[in-house]
Design a protein around this motif. Structure first.
Motif, short mmCIF file in Angstrom:
data_model
loop_
_atom_site.label_atom_id
_atom_site.label_comp_id
_atom_site.label_asym_id
_atom_site.label_seq_id
_atom_site.Cartn_x
_atom_site.Cartn_y
_atom_site.Cartn_z
N GLU A 169 -0.82 86.70 76.66
CA GLU A 169 -0.81 85.27 76.95
C GLU A 169 0.03 84.53 75.90
O GLU A 169 -0.03 84.83 74.71
CB GLU A 169 -2.25 84.73 76.94
CG GLU A 169 -3.10 85.28 78.07
CD GLU A 169 -4.49 84.67 78.07
OE1 GLU A 169 -4.68 83.66 77.35
OE2 GLU A 169 -5.36 85.19 78.77
N SER A 170 0.80 83.55 76.35
CA SER A 170 1.63 82.77 75.44
C SER A 170 0.75 81.87 74.56
O SER A 170 -0.30 81.40 74.99
CB SER A 170 2.61 81.89 76.22
OG SER A 170 3.48 82.69 76.99
N GLY A 171 1.21 81.66 73.34
CA GLY A 171 0.49 80.77 72.44
C GLY A 171 -0.64 81.43 71.69
O GLY A 171 -1.29 80.78 70.85
N GLU A 172 -0.93 82.69 71.95
CA GLU A 172 -1.99 83.40 71.24
C GLU A 172 -1.46 83.95 69.92
O GLU A 172 -0.33 84.43 69.84
CB GLU A 172 -2.53 84.56 72.08
CG GLU A 172 -3.31 84.12 73.31
CD GLU A 172 -4.71 83.63 72.96
OE1 GLU A 172 -5.17 83.89 71.84
OE2 GLU A 172 -5.32 82.97 73.81
N ARG A 222 9.10 94.81 73.06
CA ARG A 222 8.16 93.93 73.76
C ARG A 222 6.84 94.67 73.95
O ARG A 222 6.80 95.90 73.99
CB ARG A 222 8.69 93.53 75.14
CG ARG A 222 9.75 92.44 75.09
CD ARG A 222 9.86 91.75 76.44
NE ARG A 222 8.62 91.05 76.79
CZ ARG A 222 8.45 90.40 77.94
NH1 ARG A 222 9.39 90.39 78.85
NH2 ARG A 222 7.33 89.78 78.18
N ASP A 268 4.54 85.30 68.79
CA ASP A 268 4.61 85.30 70.25
C ASP A 268 4.94 86.71 70.74
O ASP A 268 6.08 87.17 70.64
CB ASP A 268 5.67 84.31 70.72
CG ASP A 268 5.71 84.20 72.25
OD1 ASP A 268 4.80 84.77 72.90
OD2 ASP A 268 6.64 83.55 72.76
N GLU A 273 1.35 91.27 80.57
CA GLU A 273 1.99 90.55 79.48
C GLU A 273 0.96 89.74 78.70
O GLU A 273 0.04 89.16 79.29
CB GLU A 273 3.07 89.62 80.03
CG GLU A 273 4.24 90.35 80.67
CD GLU A 273 5.32 89.39 81.12
OE1 GLU A 273 5.13 88.16 80.97
OE2 GLU A 273 6.37 89.87 81.61
N TYR A 295 -5.16 89.35 67.45
CA TYR A 295 -5.18 87.89 67.46
C TYR A 295 -6.20 87.34 66.47
O TYR A 295 -6.11 86.17 66.05
CB TYR A 295 -5.52 87.37 68.87
CG TYR A 295 -4.45 87.62 69.90
CD1 TYR A 295 -3.10 87.47 69.59
CD2 TYR A 295 -4.79 87.98 71.20
CE1 TYR A 295 -2.12 87.70 70.54
CE2 TYR A 295 -3.82 88.20 72.16
CZ TYR A 295 -2.48 88.06 71.83
OH TYR A 295 -1.51 88.29 72.78
N ASN A 323 5.10 87.67 73.68
CA ASN A 323 5.87 87.63 74.92
C ASN A 323 7.38 87.71 74.67
O ASN A 323 8.15 87.96 75.58
CB ASN A 323 5.57 86.35 75.71
CG ASN A 323 4.45 86.57 76.70
OD1 ASN A 323 4.40 87.60 77.37
ND2 ASN A 323 3.54 85.61 76.79
N SER A 324 7.77 87.48 73.40
CA SER A 324 9.19 87.49 73.08
C SER A 324 9.66 88.90 72.75
O SER A 324 8.85 89.81 72.50
CB SER A 324 9.47 86.56 71.89
OG SER A 324 8.74 87.02 70.75
#
Length: 221
Positions: free
Chosen positions: A200-203, A191, A207, A198, A163, A209-210
């Motif tokens: 975190e979304s938006g990091e 994935r 993405d 999982e 990140y 998570n997709s």
């Protein structure tokens, strides 16, 4: 009168001679003791030096053996009939591209076994000096699963450090994995899990998570 004087002189000379003899014996004894002490000291030093030399030799032999074991591990012999080549994508120095390197590994007939070999290869440095490993240091693979065209890769917590990468480097890091894994099944998706959970979304810039598909445009032609 003369006889008494002569007798006294003889006693005096005898006394002096006895004194000289005693002093001579003391000196001789001291010299002999000194020689014996020096001889013992020399033997002790020689023994100590021998022990140290032996210890040094043993340590050197141990180090050589250890280094030989490392070399043998790096250059593991694989019979030709057991050799398998996997396509591993590393970063290209000076470019925002990925390039394939054929990794020579021991043959594994299981799809999940090959997938593990691919990920573990990505955690090593490439042989080609033009290429470089993109993934974070100290990163380890915790688990890898495959179900109905979906690879799920569980990395240790060090994976979250991507990140902090820039957009290009983060994209290359993630797709070095995705493109390498999907060499086994081009239609499969990937994935990620980080330490069993999982992301975190938006990091980050992608993405995680997709379900990610292969991205051919990143590959150096």
């Amino acid at each position: 009168m003369a006889s008494k004087k002569s007798k006294k002189n003889q006693e005096k000379i005898l006394f002096i001679l006895m004194g000289v003899i005693i002093i001579g014996l003391v000196i001789a004894g001291f010299i002999l003791f000194q020689k014996q002490f020096y001889s013992l000291f020399k033997e002790d030093n020689a023994s100590t030096a021998s022990i140290k030399t032996e210890e040094t030799t043993n340590l050197t032999a141990s180090s050589i053996e250890k280094n030989n074991n490392i070399v043998e591990k790096e250059e593991e012999y694989i019979p030709q009939e057991d050799v398998q080549y996997l396509k591993i994508y590393y970063g290209v120095k000076g470019k925002d591209k990925l390039e394939c390197e054929n990794k020579r590994v021991r043959k594994n007939t299981m799809l999940i076994g090959q997938a593990r070999q691919i990920v573990n290869s990505l955690l090593e440095n490439p042989s080609n000096e033009r290429l470089y490993r993109i993934l974070p240091e100290n990163l380890t693979l915790r688990g890898l699963f495959y179900d109905s065209g979906l690879f799920i890769i569980d990395f240790s917590r060090e994976f979250s450090s991507i990140y902090n990468y820039g957009a290009s480097e983060q994209t290359l890091a993630i797709y070095s994995i995705v493109n390498s894994i999907t060499e086994l099944d081009p239609k499969a998706k990937v994935r990620f899990l980080i330490n069993g959970t999982e992301p975190e979304s938006g990091e980050g810039h992608i993405d995680l998570n997709s379900k990610l598909s292969r991205l051919e445009s990143l590959i150096e032609k």
